[in-house]
Design a protein around this motif. Structure first.
Motif, short mmCIF file in Angstrom:
data_model
loop_
_atom_site.label_atom_id
_atom_site.label_comp_id
_atom_site.label_asym_id
_atom_site.label_seq_id
_atom_site.Cartn_x
_atom_site.Cartn_y
_atom_site.Cartn_z
N LEU A 144 100.43 -58.38 31.65
CA LEU A 144 99.34 -59.23 31.00
C LEU A 144 98.70 -58.70 29.74
CD1 LEU A 144 97.53 -60.13 34.26
CD2 LEU A 144 99.07 -61.64 33.05
N ARG B 191 102.15 -57.03 27.32
CA ARG B 191 103.40 -57.82 27.23
C ARG B 191 104.56 -56.80 27.20
NH1 ARG B 191 102.03 -63.66 26.97
NH2 ARG B 191 99.64 -63.61 27.28
N ARG C 30 107.43 -66.76 34.10
CA ARG C 30 106.16 -67.35 34.84
C ARG C 30 105.84 -66.88 35.99
NH1 ARG C 30 106.20 -73.90 34.57
NH2 ARG C 30 104.62 -73.92 33.00
N ARG D 69 104.18 -63.51 35.54
CA ARG D 69 102.57 -63.55 35.25
C ARG D 69 101.95 -63.96 36.27
NH1 ARG D 69 103.57 -66.01 29.45
NH2 ARG D 69 104.96 -67.07 30.52
N ALA D 70 102.42 -65.00 37.39
CA ALA D 70 101.40 -65.23 38.33
C ALA D 70 101.17 -63.95 39.36
CB ALA D 70 102.08 -66.28 39.06
N VAL E 26 98.79 -61.29 37.98
CA VAL E 26 97.47 -61.69 38.22
C VAL E 26 97.33 -61.53 39.76
CG1 VAL E 26 95.95 -63.47 38.49
CG2 VAL E 26 97.40 -63.53 36.61
N ALA F 162 95.05 -67.02 35.15
CA ALA F 162 96.52 -67.44 35.80
C ALA F 162 96.91 -69.00 35.25
CB ALA F 162 96.19 -67.34 37.34
N GLN G 120 98.17 -68.42 31.65
CA GLN G 120 99.35 -67.92 31.76
C GLN G 120 100.42 -69.09 32.17
OE1 GLN G 120 100.18 -65.00 30.54
NE2 GLN G 120 98.23 -63.93 30.69
N SER G 121 99.90 -69.86 32.78
CA SER G 121 100.85 -70.93 33.62
C SER G 121 101.15 -71.81 32.57
CB SER G 121 100.41 -71.61 35.02
OG SER G 121 99.22 -72.35 34.44
N LEU G 122 100.40 -72.08 31.64
CA LEU G 122 100.78 -73.20 30.69
C LEU G 122 101.31 -72.70 29.43
CD1 LEU G 122 97.43 -75.30 31.09
CD2 LEU G 122 99.65 -75.82 32.18
N ASP G 123 101.41 -71.64 29.25
CA ASP G 123 102.21 -71.16 27.77
C ASP G 123 103.78 -70.91 28.15
OD1 ASP G 123 99.83 -68.72 27.46
OD2 ASP G 123 102.00 -68.37 28.14
#
Lengths: 252, 202
Positions: free
Chosen positions: A87, A90, A159, A162-163, A166, B196, B199-202
């Motif tokens: 996060l 990167r 994706r 990153r989820a 978090v 969250a 991050q989910s949208l890019d």
């Protein structure tokens, strides 16, 4: 000064997956070999160590149970640092590290719970107690499973990474709260059954095999982790190459 | 309203499972109320951001402003979700407490702890809902991800309710910790959910 620039360059170099693969390829045999030597030595020392005057031979379960529990916690720290790496910095390999570590951590957590309950049956007379320590490790196991489910829920690895990062960080903030609340809950309801291990007052003859085993399992964990990261990088390359060949076939 | 019905159904199922012994029901009553409310408040959570995503307003929310504004928007959404679907559960709790043969003090304590503690579940749930926005079928996964994180809220809520009824146990310390948990997650939850979503949208 030159040394610090050299090390920072080295960490930067590892961001390149190809260099990382070469580095991991060189490191894994050494880690695995030293881990095997240490584990064999630790087991031998464990069997030669004196028996506990109360617990008899079952005290030897400690030599695998305690390292499993330590590594279960260490693995969560590794994952939390990787989540920060995903996060904040990167770092391209951080999400690979997180995804690869989760199943290993779950297995070590499960093994620590399983060996603990095998030890608990002769000592406490029951497989499972809703003791503070057991309960918080059990909750950590559930969180490992949730993170594994989340990392595998999406096709796009970046994706889901990153989820998962978090979730890992929120879990890392929450784990101390869970530990502390479970301690509180337990002291409220069943103060008589707070079981304690030997704690820091353990005798050196028992401590040395334990430390050797812990070091061996730590190296084993890192060997597994590097191997799993390597597999994950290869898996992503295979997927990418399949996509490229499919696209080439489409245009041709 | 479906949430209240679910809460009623969960509480009504318990006597069939453990038997209609009124003393036992009175003893476990506050815990049953808490577990029922916890499960019922998880019901609508996966829809928290899903509707916004479907009509496109989630993109506008994420793109519109500074990070703190997004977190504040999520905070307001959580409060709205709590008022709309969790507050009815708190209102229904005294009636269900009567069904469980809980005494008046126990009912009051359970309702008060639910009033203070359930916002924390909504704020934790916002993180799960924000993670689930990316997932194609996230509904059940959200509950699995959130439930371990809500264990402290459950522990302190139930122990405060018991503290009001059983004499040696204290009421105030667990109640204050429950309030602290709600305040803590009111800050952590929206910020983590904002990260969250972004991050989910890019």
């Amino acid at each position: 000064m030159s040394e610090t620039t050299a090390t920072s360059l080295k960490i930067g170099d590892l961001a390149n997956p190809t260099r990382f693969l070469a580095f991991a390829g060189r490191l894994v045999p050494w880690l695995g070999g030293i881990a095997a030597v240490l584990l064999v030595a630790g087991l031998a020392m464990g069997f030669m160590a004196p028996e506990d005057y109360q617990q008899g031979s079952t005290v030897r379960i400690m030599y695998i149970h305690v390292p499993f529990a330590w590594i279960a916690m260490m693995c969560y720290s590794v994952m939390a640092i990787s989540a920060l790496g995903t996060l904040v910095w990167r770092h391209p390999l951080a999400d690979v590290a997180l995804k690869a570590a989760a199943p290993i951590g779950a297995v070590f957590t499960f093994l620590s719970l399983a060996t603990g309950s095998i030890w608990g049956k002769p000592m406490w007379g029951t497989w499972w107690v809703w003791d503070a320590r057991l309960t918080s490790v059990f909750v950590m196991f559930l969180m490992y499973l949730g993170i594994i489910a989340l990392t595998r829920a999406l096709d796009d690895p970046s994706r889901s990474a990153r989820a998962a990062a978090v979730l890992t960080l929120v879990g890392a903030i929450n784990l101390p709260i869970i530990k502390f609340s479970v301690d509180w809950w337990n002291t409220l309801h069943q103060p008589a059954s707070v079981f304690r291990l030997d704690g820091p007052t353990i005798h050196p003859s028992l401590l040395w095999p334990l430390l050797v085993m812990a070091l061996g399992f730590t190296l084993l964990f890192f060997a597994f982790h590097l191997m799993a990261m390597r597999n994950e990088i290869w898996r992503r390359r295979v997927i990418a190459m399949r996509r490229i060949s499919a696209r080439a076939a489409e245009t041709a | 309203m479906v949430g209240v019905l679910f809460f009623l159904a969960v509480v009504a199922v318990i006597p069939f499972g453990v038997g209609p012994d009124l003393n036992l029901l009175a003893r476990i009553g506050p815990a049953i109320l808490w577990i029922g409310a916890l499960l019922a408040s998880l019901l609508g959570l996966d829809r928290l951001f899903q509707a916004d995503r479907e009509d496109g307003s989630l993109d506008l929310l994420v793109l519109s402003g500074h990070r703190h504004i997004l977190a504040f928007t999520i905070f307001v959404k959580c409060v709205a979700h709590w008022v709309a679907s969790v507050l009815p559960l708190v209102v229904a709790a005294p009636v269900l407490g009567l069904l469980m043969n809980v005494g008046p003090v126990g009912i009051g304590a359970a309702t008060l702890t639910l009033l203070v503690g359930t916002p924390a579940i909504a704020f934790i749930g916002a993180v799960g809902a924000a993670l689930a926005v990316v997932l194609p079928r996230g509904g059940l996964l959200v509950s699995v991800l959130i439930l371990p994180l809500t264990i402290p809220v459950l522990i302190f809520g139930v122990s405060a309710s018991y503290g009001a009824v059983a004499d040696p146990d204290p009421f105030l310390p667990p109640f204050l910790i429950l309030s602290a948990l709600t305040l803590f997650f009111a800050v952590i939850g929206p910020f983590a959910a904002a990260v969250a979503l972004r991050q989910s949208l890019d």
